[in-house]
Motif scaffolding. Sequence first.
Motif, PDB file in Angstrom:
ATOM      1  N   VAL A  59       0.839  -1.205   0.000  1.00 25.11           N
ATOM      2  CA  VAL A  59       0.000   0.000   0.000  1.00 25.11           C
ATOM      3  C   VAL A  59       0.869   1.248   0.000  1.00 25.11           C
ATOM      4  O   VAL A  59       1.873   1.320   0.717  1.00 25.11           O
ATOM      5  N   VAL A  60       0.479   2.233  -0.803  1.00 21.07           N
ATOM      6  CA  VAL A  60       1.060   3.572  -0.712  1.00 21.07           C
ATOM      7  C   VAL A  60      -0.063   4.505  -0.275  1.00 21.07           C
ATOM      8  O   VAL A  60      -1.147   4.520  -0.855  1.00 21.07           O
ATOM      9  N   PHE A  61       0.189   5.265   0.775  1.00 16.78           N
ATOM     10  CA  PHE A  61      -0.844   6.132   1.329  1.00 16.78           C
ATOM     11  C   PHE A  61      -0.809   7.536   0.735  1.00 16.78           C
ATOM     12  O   PHE A  61       0.250   8.038   0.340  1.00 16.78           O
ATOM     13  N   LYS A  62      -1.981   8.162   0.738  1.00 12.74           N
ATOM     14  CA  LYS A  62      -2.099   9.592   0.534  1.00 12.74           C
ATOM     15  C   LYS A  62      -2.968  10.116   1.669  1.00 12.74           C
ATOM     16  O   LYS A  62      -3.614   9.339   2.372  1.00 12.74           O
ATOM     17  N   VAL A  63      -2.961  11.434   1.860  1.00 15.35           N
ATOM     18  CA  VAL A  63      -3.784  12.017   2.916  1.00 15.35           C
ATOM     19  C   VAL A  63      -5.055  12.605   2.328  1.00 15.35           C
ATOM     20  O   VAL A  63      -5.162  12.807   1.109  1.00 15.35           O
ATOM     21  N   GLU A  64      -6.021  12.870   3.199  1.00 15.64           N
ATOM     22  CA  GLU A  64      -7.300  13.436   2.768  1.00 15.64           C
ATOM     23  C   GLU A  64      -7.094  14.774   2.058  1.00 15.64           C
ATOM     24  O   GLU A  64      -6.166  15.513   2.357  1.00 15.64           O
ATOM     25  N   MET A  65      -7.972  15.045   1.090  1.00 12.01           N
ATOM     26  CA  MET A  65      -7.960  16.298   0.333  1.00 12.01           C
ATOM     27  C   MET A  65      -6.684  16.495  -0.485  1.00 12.01           C
ATOM     28  O   MET A  65      -6.327  17.610  -0.856  1.00 12.01           O
ATOM     29  N   SER A  66      -5.972  15.411  -0.738  1.00  5.14           N
ATOM     30  CA  SER A  66      -4.777  15.461  -1.575  1.00  5.14           C
ATOM     31  C   SER A  66      -5.138  15.110  -3.006  1.00  5.14           C
ATOM     32  O   SER A  66      -6.068  14.335  -3.254  1.00  5.14           O
ATOM     33  N   SER A  67      -4.397  15.641  -3.959  1.00  5.11           N
ATOM     34  CA  SER A  67      -4.624  15.286  -5.368  1.00  5.11           C
ATOM     35  C   SER A  67      -4.262  13.824  -5.622  1.00  5.11           C
ATOM     36  O   SER A  67      -4.794  13.192  -6.534  1.00  5.11           O
ATOM     37  N   GLY A  68      -3.343  13.299  -4.816  1.00  8.17           N
ATOM     38  CA  GLY A  68      -2.934  11.905  -4.960  1.00  8.17           C
ATOM     39  C   GLY A  68      -2.018  11.626  -6.139  1.00  8.17           C
ATOM     40  O   GLY A  68      -1.737  10.466  -6.450  1.00  8.17           O
TER      41      GLY A  68
END
Length: 315
Positions: A255-264
């Motif tokens: 898994v690679v994470f991103k945070v909320e409200m990020s473009s990703g």
Amino acid sequence: MEKSIKMIIALIIFLLAGVGITVMVSNNRNNTEKITIIATNFPAYDFARAVAGETAEIKMLINPGVEMHDFEPTPGDIIDIKNSELFIYTGGESDEWIEDILGDINANKTRLFRMMDAVKIVEEEAIEGMEDAEESGETEYDEHIWTSLRNAEKIVDRIKDELIEISPENKSVFEENAKNYTEKLAELDSEFQEIVANGKRDVIVFGDRFPFRYFVDDYGLDYFAAFPGCSEQTEASNKTIAFLVDKIKTEKIPVVFKVEMSSGKIAETIANETGAEILTFNSAHNISAEDFKSGLTYAKIMKNNTEVLQKALEQ
């Protein structure tokens, strides 16, 4: 220059609003009225909501869906703070504007609670592979204290104490609400401990900012990320992306994470190179307007985080 002018105008209105008779919070408030609370961000808002229940009217300064690091108060916000009975703020870099108005707040009318005073704070760090890893400058403390459930429990307990000072006749309500909420947080803490203890690995990767220093410290997790928690950068260099790609491949991280409200976008690039699944690990810094309207809570956000962390550690 434009920002300075806005602040000057806001301060003038703030001072003009102070003309009149102030009211002692503890002694002369109308106890039939609801307590007025102003909270800067979502965690502060949700903790206050949980403890105060129906006894308070609570306003969150930052609008749902807005990035806290870009927030600037309006003159109306400053007046609301001055007229509140309890003002809750974090006290970190995002709240620097508050320092300019603290001296003009009537302490006999408005109680101030700086959440960073309730916990042990740590310096924001730039680790190997981050864009800012080679930079140096003034010491900055990580303001994302609420990402630790244990810190959240301490903050909730302090909010309870503040509310009792304001409205002692509701002491039993505040104590019961705080007890119920901290028990729920303690259960989530135990769930995270179990997930980490049973995990196949103890490292996570974020193709994004990393506002979870307090969280990983609680559970002994290692991490790699594109940027520190309060970084304003959104574009990662090829060197940083290559470093994170190599970590995922070497450690066989699913898994690679991103945070909320990020473009990703960074996470997408890493996922394309590694086949890792992109999941969101939510810092609860703020929530969408839709989630706010539906009544999403900090506890629910952290419960969702248990599910994505389990995928990252146990697959």
